[in-house]
Design an enzyme around this catalytic site. Sequence first.
Site, PDB file in Angstrom:
ATOM      1  N   GLY A 237     -68.737 -57.015  39.141  1.00 42.66           N
ATOM      2  CA  GLY A 237     -68.654 -58.478  39.200  1.00 42.66           C
ATOM      3  C   GLY A 237     -68.260 -59.090  37.865  1.00 42.66           C
ATOM      4  O   GLY A 237     -67.350 -59.925  37.780  1.00 42.66           O
ATOM      5  N   LYS A 238     -68.930 -58.649  36.793  1.00 37.47           N
ATOM      6  CA  LYS A 238     -68.646 -59.204  35.462  1.00 37.47           C
ATOM      7  C   LYS A 238     -67.335 -58.647  34.905  1.00 37.47           C
ATOM      8  O   LYS A 238     -66.621 -59.339  34.177  1.00 37.47           O
ATOM      9  CB  LYS A 238     -69.817 -58.925  34.522  1.00 37.47           C
ATOM     10  CG  LYS A 238     -71.105 -59.606  34.973  1.00 37.47           C
ATOM     11  CD  LYS A 238     -72.268 -59.292  34.068  1.00 37.47           C
ATOM     12  CE  LYS A 238     -73.572 -59.817  34.652  1.00 37.47           C
ATOM     13  NZ  LYS A 238     -74.034 -59.075  35.820  1.00 37.47           N
ATOM     14  N   CYS A 354     -80.939 -59.061  34.001  1.00 33.23           N
ATOM     15  CA  CYS A 354     -81.346 -60.061  34.998  1.00 33.23           C
ATOM     16  C   CYS A 354     -82.872 -60.022  35.124  1.00 33.23           C
ATOM     17  O   CYS A 354     -83.430 -59.984  36.210  1.00 33.23           O
ATOM     18  CB  CYS A 354     -80.646 -59.840  36.339  1.00 33.23           C
ATOM     19  SG  CYS A 354     -80.825 -58.195  37.021  1.00 33.23           S
TER      20      CYS A 354
END
Length: 404
Positions: A237-238, A354
């Site tokens: 995703g990043k 996270c």
Amino acid sequence: MRLHRNLCFAVIDGLTLIFNEGHYADKVIQQLLKRDKRWGSRDRAFVAETTYDIVRWKRLYAEIAEVKAPYDRDNLWRMFAVWATLKGIKLPDWKYFETTPTRKIKGRFDELSKIRKFRESVPDWMDELGVTELGESLWTKEIAKQNEQADVILRVNTLKTSKKDLQQKLQSENIETEFLPNHPSALKLKERANVFKTEAFKNGWFEVQDASSQLVADFLDVQPGMKVVDVCAGAGGKTLHLASLMQNKGQIIAMDIYESKLKKLKVRARRNGVHNIELKVIDSTKPIKKLHGKADRLLIDAPCSGLGVLRRNPDSKWKLEPEFIENIKKTQAEVLQQYSKMVKPGGKMVYATCSVLPSENKQQVDTFLTTELGKEFTFVKDNNIFAHKSGFDGFYMALLEKKK
């Protein structure tokens, strides 16, 4: 609301797999939703949301229902009855609900709601850890927010479209979105919808990515033409966000210990029109040593407890163990030591998790800066994101610069 037997059975089957057999909730729900082709979107939403709800409030509902793990099917029906009663849903005259003490359920709920570990439905050890690390007030607010359903946030792929064009395209497919202040690439869905079936998704115009997670790539301060390494890339995703910020120019080396995750990244990159990514499996120390002193930018999205993303993964409350958190902190320290060697003098790195625990975040960075390797770096800035303040996932990111 009327309960339908086949939908309720699906929920009970799902809970059996999640609670008793240790299956991941998201995978179980994906399977359940394929169960009956005749189900409409409302039916599917009922199965998914009810299952997640009972997983999220497992401790509270089990306490009210007076059942203990491992849960047989009768136990699970009792928990289901608690869920329905608290939602104000009339129970049908099925045999599973014959002995449901409706009045007692509401009384027990009021009584238990005065105690945080029951009210927020968390294990004792997790509640104690949260208080120790964040203090009573901050932990109380954060864990309450972590029990709310997360919004669906999209990240526009600027290699293919603009935020405005994506918004209009989704609107033409009956999906309404809104812009988010301070999140340049984010669109928030006004109502939940299956965005993966849209034309825009198939054309690679966006990825689903929480607003807090979107801040990490921005934090790394990348420029087109740089050599960037993402060492815990996962499904990317990043990585894909970095590629769009770099306008597909320069080189991104996406690394992970799991080849299966990098294969998913390859598929996503193709859909996103990204072609400046090179994939490398970390199967020995060789690929790391080859990059010593070579990276303009390094992203370490470190493995962590995930206590900032419980809204998305409510079952992790029941899967996590105190020992895991102690072990993951050792891994984080090792990862910082091992991978920071890739940064070249004058280069920068971001350490991100996270998690909302200081021991996984600022304390890891502070400890690293006191080591021989760490002394080569300067702390630039960090960002502590709490769900109860931002409305999005809990995250931490620190930017460090290597001295010239």
